[in-house]
Motif scaffolding. Sequence first.
Motif, short mmCIF file in Angstrom:
data_model
loop_
_atom_site.label_atom_id
_atom_site.label_comp_id
_atom_site.label_asym_id
_atom_site.label_seq_id
_atom_site.Cartn_x
_atom_site.Cartn_y
_atom_site.Cartn_z
N ALA A 83 2.04 -8.86 2.88
CA ALA A 83 1.71 -9.86 1.85
C ALA A 83 0.32 -9.62 1.28
O ALA A 83 0.12 -9.73 0.06
N THR A 84 -0.64 -9.30 2.14
CA THR A 84 -2.00 -9.04 1.67
C THR A 84 -2.04 -7.82 0.76
O THR A 84 -2.70 -7.83 -0.29
N HIS A 85 -1.33 -6.77 1.14
CA HIS A 85 -1.27 -5.57 0.30
C HIS A 85 -0.63 -5.87 -1.04
O HIS A 85 -1.11 -5.40 -2.09
N LEU A 86 0.45 -6.64 -1.03
CA LEU A 86 1.11 -7.01 -2.30
C LEU A 86 0.18 -7.84 -3.19
O LEU A 86 0.10 -7.61 -4.40
N GLU A 87 -0.52 -8.77 -2.57
CA GLU A 87 -1.42 -9.65 -3.33
C GLU A 87 -2.53 -8.88 -4.03
O GLU A 87 -2.97 -9.25 -5.12
N HIS A 88 -2.95 -7.78 -3.44
CA HIS A 88 -4.07 -7.01 -3.99
C HIS A 88 -3.63 -5.71 -4.65
O HIS A 88 -4.46 -4.84 -4.92
N GLY A 89 -2.34 -5.57 -4.90
CA GLY A 89 -1.85 -4.41 -5.63
C GLY A 89 -1.91 -3.11 -4.86
O GLY A 89 -1.93 -2.03 -5.47
N GLU A 90 -1.96 -3.18 -3.55
CA GLU A 90 -2.00 -1.98 -2.71
C GLU A 90 -0.58 -1.55 -2.34
O GLU A 90 0.36 -2.35 -2.39
N SER A 91 -0.44 -0.33 -1.91
CA SER A 91 0.86 0.18 -1.48
C SER A 91 1.29 -0.50 -0.17
O SER A 91 0.47 -0.69 0.73
N ILE A 92 2.56 -0.84 -0.09
CA ILE A 92 3.08 -1.47 1.12
C ILE A 92 3.90 -0.49 1.97
O ILE A 92 4.51 -0.88 2.95
N VAL A 93 3.88 0.78 1.60
CA VAL A 93 4.69 1.76 2.30
C VAL A 93 4.30 1.86 3.77
O VAL A 93 5.15 1.77 4.66
N ALA A 94 3.03 2.03 4.07
CA ALA A 94 2.59 2.20 5.46
C ALA A 94 2.91 0.98 6.32
O ALA A 94 3.51 1.13 7.40
N PRO A 95 2.56 -0.25 5.90
CA PRO A 95 2.93 -1.39 6.75
C PRO A 95 4.43 -1.57 6.90
O PRO A 95 4.89 -1.99 7.97
N CYS A 96 5.21 -1.24 5.89
CA CYS A 96 6.67 -1.34 6.00
C CYS A 96 7.23 -0.32 6.99
O CYS A 96 8.15 -0.63 7.76
N ILE A 97 6.66 0.88 6.99
CA ILE A 97 7.10 1.90 7.94
C ILE A 97 6.76 1.47 9.37
O ILE A 97 7.59 1.57 10.28
N ILE A 98 5.55 0.96 9.56
CA ILE A 98 5.15 0.49 10.89
C ILE A 98 6.05 -0.65 11.35
O ILE A 98 6.50 -0.70 12.50
N GLN A 99 6.34 -1.58 10.44
CA GLN A 99 7.22 -2.71 10.74
C GLN A 99 8.61 -2.22 11.15
O GLN A 99 9.19 -2.70 12.12
N THR A 100 9.14 -1.26 10.43
CA THR A 100 10.46 -0.71 10.74
C THR A 100 10.47 -0.03 12.10
O THR A 100 11.40 -0.23 12.90
N ILE A 101 9.46 0.76 12.38
CA ILE A 101 9.37 1.43 13.68
C ILE A 101 9.25 0.40 14.79
O ILE A 101 9.88 0.53 15.85
N LEU A 102 8.46 -0.65 14.57
CA LEU A 102 8.33 -1.72 15.55
C LEU A 102 9.69 -2.33 15.87
O LEU A 102 10.04 -2.52 17.04
N PHE A 103 10.47 -2.64 14.84
CA PHE A 103 11.81 -3.20 15.06
C PHE A 103 12.70 -2.24 15.81
O PHE A 103 13.42 -2.64 16.73
#
Length: 122
Positions: A83-103
């Motif tokens: 959410a923070t990355h989206l709010e500031h126009g940053e790429s969300i690829v890295a946090p999404c990959i980490i989230q997926t690996i965590l799951f």
Amino acid sequence: MKTNKTVAWILTGLISLAFLGSAIGKFTANAEALKMAENFGIDASTYFMIGVVELICLLLFIIPRTGILGTLLLSAYMGGAIATHLEHGESIVAPCIIQTILFLVAFYRFPELRSTLFNRKS
């Protein structure tokens, strides 16, 4: 069975290294990390506290008895990062990959989580 436990702990160790590195970065507060935090509107003391929260969630994830709680808390933490990355126009690829690996690690490590979510016996 022993192989499954070994794989689960190796995967847990790998994802834990990512979160541990992130937390250590918040504790050491190097110039690059603080600059990124400032771009997000986060001051140094808040950045440090985020590192404390991240480390507590990680410890809960690593301990087998509290692993599912740690998974949920780390997932929420990563949701905040996305959410923070989206709010500031940053790429969300890295946090999404980490989230997926965590799951994936959690599903592999905790058969009871799989059975609860997919309504199957573990």
